[in-house]
Motif scaffolding. Structure first.
Motif, PDB file in Angstrom:
ATOM      1  N   THR A 114       0.841  -1.200   0.000  1.00 20.04           N
ATOM      2  CA  THR A 114       0.000   0.000   0.000  1.00 20.04           C
ATOM      3  C   THR A 114       0.872   1.245   0.000  1.00 20.04           C
ATOM      4  O   THR A 114       0.662   2.173  -0.791  1.00 20.04           O
ATOM      5  N   ARG A 115       1.878   1.266   0.872  1.00 20.09           N
ATOM      6  CA  ARG A 115       2.793   2.411   0.947  1.00 20.09           C
ATOM      7  C   ARG A 115       3.502   2.614  -0.397  1.00 20.09           C
ATOM      8  O   ARG A 115       3.561   3.720  -0.928  1.00 20.09           O
ATOM      9  N   GLN A 116       4.027   1.525  -0.971  1.00 18.73           N
ATOM     10  CA  GLN A 116       4.758   1.627  -2.241  1.00 18.73           C
ATOM     11  C   GLN A 116       3.865   2.084  -3.387  1.00 18.73           C
ATOM     12  O   GLN A 116       4.258   2.921  -4.193  1.00 18.73           O
ATOM     13  N   ILE A 117       2.674   1.526  -3.458  1.00 18.55           N
ATOM     14  CA  ILE A 117       1.746   1.890  -4.541  1.00 18.55           C
ATOM     15  C   ILE A 117       1.361   3.359  -4.437  1.00 18.55           C
ATOM     16  O   ILE A 117       1.366   4.085  -5.427  1.00 18.55           O
ATOM     17  N   ARG A 118       1.036   3.824  -3.243  1.00 17.65           N
ATOM     18  CA  ARG A 118       0.637   5.228  -3.071  1.00 17.65           C
ATOM     19  C   ARG A 118       1.799   6.166  -3.413  1.00 17.65           C
ATOM     20  O   ARG A 118       1.585   7.259  -3.909  1.00 17.65           O
ATOM     21  N   LYS A 119       3.029   5.722  -3.158  1.00 15.69           N
ATOM     22  CA  LYS A 119       4.204   6.547  -3.468  1.00 15.69           C
ATOM     23  C   LYS A 119       4.514   6.520  -4.971  1.00 15.69           C
ATOM     24  O   LYS A 119       4.733   7.560  -5.580  1.00 15.69           O
ATOM     25  N   ASP A 120       4.534   5.326  -5.566  1.00 17.45           N
ATOM     26  CA  ASP A 120       4.967   5.166  -6.953  1.00 17.45           C
ATOM     27  C   ASP A 120       3.874   5.390  -7.992  1.00 17.45           C
ATOM     28  O   ASP A 120       4.155   5.802  -9.112  1.00 17.45           O
ATOM     29  N   VAL A 121       2.627   5.094  -7.637  1.00 17.58           N
ATOM     30  CA  VAL A 121       1.507   5.238  -8.580  1.00 17.58           C
ATOM     31  C   VAL A 121       0.354   5.911  -7.831  1.00 17.58           C
ATOM     32  O   VAL A 121      -0.664   5.283  -7.535  1.00 17.58           O
ATOM     33  N   PRO A 122       0.516   7.187  -7.488  1.00 14.36           N
ATOM     34  CA  PRO A 122      -0.476   7.852  -6.627  1.00 14.36           C
ATOM     35  C   PRO A 122      -1.894   7.907  -7.200  1.00 14.36           C
ATOM     36  O   PRO A 122      -2.846   8.063  -6.444  1.00 14.36           O
ATOM     37  N   ALA A 123      -2.047   7.756  -8.493  1.00 13.43           N
ATOM     38  CA  ALA A 123      -3.395   7.783  -9.079  1.00 13.43           C
ATOM     39  C   ALA A 123      -4.187   6.528  -8.730  1.00 13.43           C
ATOM     40  O   ALA A 123      -5.417   6.535  -8.767  1.00 13.43           O
ATOM     41  N   THR A 124      -3.498   5.446  -8.394  1.00 11.90           N
ATOM     42  CA  THR A 124      -4.177   4.204  -8.044  1.00 11.90           C
ATOM     43  C   THR A 124      -4.632   4.266  -6.595  1.00 11.90           C
ATOM     44  O   THR A 124      -3.859   4.543  -5.697  1.00 11.90           O
ATOM     45  N   LYS A 125      -5.905   4.015  -6.387  1.00 11.92           N
ATOM     46  CA  LYS A 125      -6.485   3.992  -5.036  1.00 11.92           C
ATOM     47  C   LYS A 125      -6.354   2.592  -4.462  1.00 11.92           C
ATOM     48  O   LYS A 125      -6.509   1.611  -5.187  1.00 11.92           O
ATOM     49  N   VAL A 126      -6.082   2.501  -3.166  1.00 10.86           N
ATOM     50  CA  VAL A 126      -5.957   1.203  -2.512  1.00 10.86           C
ATOM     51  C   VAL A 126      -7.113   1.014  -1.539  1.00 10.86           C
ATOM     52  O   VAL A 126      -7.344   1.853  -0.669  1.00 10.86           O
ATOM     53  N   LEU A 127      -7.804  -0.091  -1.716  1.00 11.83           N
ATOM     54  CA  LEU A 127      -8.902  -0.487  -0.841  1.00 11.83           C
ATOM     55  C   LEU A 127      -8.445  -1.732  -0.105  1.00 11.83           C
ATOM     56  O   LEU A 127      -8.216  -2.770  -0.720  1.00 11.83           O
ATOM     57  N   ILE A 128      -8.259  -1.619   1.199  1.00 12.49           N
ATOM     58  CA  ILE A 128      -7.779  -2.738   2.013  1.00 12.49           C
ATOM     59  C   ILE A 128      -8.926  -3.694   2.300  1.00 12.49           C
ATOM     60  O   ILE A 128     -10.046  -3.273   2.581  1.00 12.49           O
ATOM     61  N   LEU A 129      -8.609  -4.964   2.246  1.00  7.54           N
ATOM     62  CA  LEU A 129      -9.560  -6.013   2.512  1.00  7.54           C
ATOM     63  C   LEU A 129      -8.974  -6.885   3.610  1.00  7.54           C
ATOM     64  O   LEU A 129      -7.807  -7.270   3.529  1.00  7.54           O
ATOM     65  N   SER A 130      -9.738  -7.141   4.646  1.00  4.75           N
ATOM     66  CA  SER A 130      -9.196  -7.930   5.745  1.00  4.75           C
ATOM     67  C   SER A 130     -10.288  -8.650   6.518  1.00  4.75           C
ATOM     68  O   SER A 130     -11.431  -8.211   6.545  1.00  4.75           O
ATOM     69  N   ALA A 131      -9.889  -9.734   7.158  1.00  2.00           N
ATOM     70  CA  ALA A 131     -10.787 -10.425   8.081  1.00  2.00           C
ATOM     71  C   ALA A 131     -10.677  -9.792   9.462  1.00  2.00           C
ATOM     72  O   ALA A 131     -11.485 -10.054  10.333  1.00  2.00           O
ATOM     73  N   HIS A 132      -9.661  -8.944   9.648  1.00  2.00           N
ATOM     74  CA  HIS A 132      -9.402  -8.318  10.951  1.00  2.00           C
ATOM     75  C   HIS A 132      -9.752  -6.834  10.907  1.00  2.00           C
ATOM     76  O   HIS A 132      -9.331  -6.132   9.998  1.00  2.00           O
ATOM     77  N   SER A 133     -10.485  -6.388  11.910  1.00  2.00           N
ATOM     78  CA  SER A 133     -10.910  -4.985  11.902  1.00  2.00           C
ATOM     79  C   SER A 133     -10.311  -4.189  13.050  1.00  2.00           C
ATOM     80  O   SER A 133     -10.863  -3.179  13.452  1.00  2.00           O
ATOM     81  N   ASP A 134      -9.178  -4.636  13.575  1.00  2.00           N
ATOM     82  CA  ASP A 134      -8.549  -3.927  14.681  1.00  2.00           C
ATOM     83  C   ASP A 134      -8.362  -2.454  14.331  1.00  2.00           C
ATOM     84  O   ASP A 134      -7.951  -2.128  13.210  1.00  2.00           O
ATOM     85  N   ASP A 135      -8.653  -1.585  15.294  1.00  2.00           N
ATOM     86  CA  ASP A 135      -8.482  -0.150  15.063  1.00  2.00           C
ATOM     87  C   ASP A 135      -7.054   0.178  14.635  1.00  2.00           C
ATOM     88  O   ASP A 135      -6.842   1.067  13.824  1.00  2.00           O
ATOM     89  N   ALA A 136      -6.085  -0.544  15.177  1.00  2.00           N
ATOM     90  CA  ALA A 136      -4.683  -0.279  14.831  1.00  2.00           C
ATOM     91  C   ALA A 136      -4.439  -0.515  13.339  1.00  2.00           C
ATOM     92  O   ALA A 136      -3.755   0.269  12.683  1.00  2.00           O
ATOM     93  N   TYR A 137      -5.002  -1.591  12.785  1.00  3.79           N
ATOM     94  CA  TYR A 137      -4.885  -1.855  11.348  1.00  3.79           C
ATOM     95  C   TYR A 137      -5.510  -0.727  10.540  1.00  3.79           C
ATOM     96  O   TYR A 137      -4.935  -0.218   9.591  1.00  3.79           O
ATOM     97  N   VAL A 138      -6.717  -0.371  10.905  1.00  2.00           N
ATOM     98  CA  VAL A 138      -7.462   0.657  10.170  1.00  2.00           C
ATOM     99  C   VAL A 138      -6.678   1.973  10.182  1.00  2.00           C
ATOM    100  O   VAL A 138      -6.505   2.618   9.149  1.00  2.00           O
ATOM    101  N   GLU A 139      -6.193   2.350  11.351  1.00  2.00           N
ATOM    102  CA  GLU A 139      -5.437   3.595  11.477  1.00  2.00           C
ATOM    103  C   GLU A 139      -4.135   3.539  10.681  1.00  2.00           C
ATOM    104  O   GLU A 139      -3.787   4.482   9.970  1.00  2.00           O
ATOM    105  N   GLN A 140      -3.427   2.424  10.772  1.00  2.00           N
ATOM    106  CA  GLN A 140      -2.144   2.295  10.088  1.00  2.00           C
ATOM    107  C   GLN A 140      -2.301   2.361   8.573  1.00  2.00           C
ATOM    108  O   GLN A 140      -1.570   3.085   7.905  1.00  2.00           O
ATOM    109  N   VAL A 141      -3.263   1.641   8.011  1.00  2.00           N
ATOM    110  CA  VAL A 141      -3.416   1.668   6.555  1.00  2.00           C
ATOM    111  C   VAL A 141      -3.948   3.020   6.078  1.00  2.00           C
ATOM    112  O   VAL A 141      -3.612   3.456   4.980  1.00  2.00           O
ATOM    113  N   SER A 142      -4.730   3.670   6.896  1.00  2.00           N
ATOM    114  CA  SER A 142      -5.189   5.024   6.533  1.00  2.00           C
ATOM    115  C   SER A 142      -4.007   5.972   6.455  1.00  2.00           C
ATOM    116  O   SER A 142      -3.910   6.788   5.540  1.00  2.00           O
ATOM    117  N   GLN A 143      -3.094   5.863   7.415  1.00  2.00           N
ATOM    118  CA  GLN A 143      -1.896   6.708   7.402  1.00  2.00           C
ATOM    119  C   GLN A 143      -1.004   6.406   6.200  1.00  2.00           C
ATOM    120  O   GLN A 143      -0.316   7.284   5.706  1.00  2.00           O
TER     121      GLN A 143
END
Length: 156
Positions: A70-99
């Protein structure tokens, strides 16, 4: 005159899950799956090559979990949006991927309708979170704002 479909890369290490997502999305006229990746490294390389509008990225994958791609894609191809998919909904995951720049977080336990809706929303530049996560985020935001509300004062 037809609209250009939203191009999507599915990054998920479980083949049966990728096939399920592809099957769900093939019925959406405005969404086209242009590739599938089974590792984080493969996802980054395919995004650089295919330039999809949206990547549906599993967070738990071999050879780079979903965070680093996610970090690499947003840096190298900023036009591509990343939608995270997970079985885990921990707030820490959500916050980290948002950042890291993810535009949304979708739980695997969500309804299939939400997948296409989430892709459309992040493609438009909006964020999208599974309803369960949205409710939690809303509650956290309300709690964070509570101390900012000035207490009522009585006149002299």
């Amino acid at each position: 005159m037809s609209m250009k479909p939203i191009t999507v890369l599915l990054a998920e290490d479980h083949q049966i899950v990728r096939e399920g997502f592809r099957s769900l999305l093939k019925h959406e006229r405005d969404i086209e799956v242009v590739g599938e990746a089974e590792t984080g490294r493969q996802a980054v390389a395919m995004v650089k090559k295919l330039r999809p509008a949206v990547v549906v990225m599993d967070i738990a994958m071999p050879l780079l979990n979903g965070m680093e791609p996610t970090r690499q894609i947003r840096k190298d191809v900023p036009a591509t949006k990343v939608l995270i998919l997970s079985a885990h909904s921990d707030d820490a995951y959500v916050e980290q991927v948002s950042q890291l720049g993810a535009a949304g977080f979708l739980l695997k336990q969500t309804s299939s309708d939400n997948l296409a809706r989430a892709i459309r929303e992040v493609h438009k530049g909006n964020t999208f979170f599974s309803p369960a996560i949205s409710k939690r985020l809303d509650r956290r935001a309300e709690k964070a704002l509570d101390p900012l509300v000035a207490p009522a004062t009585t006149g002299p």
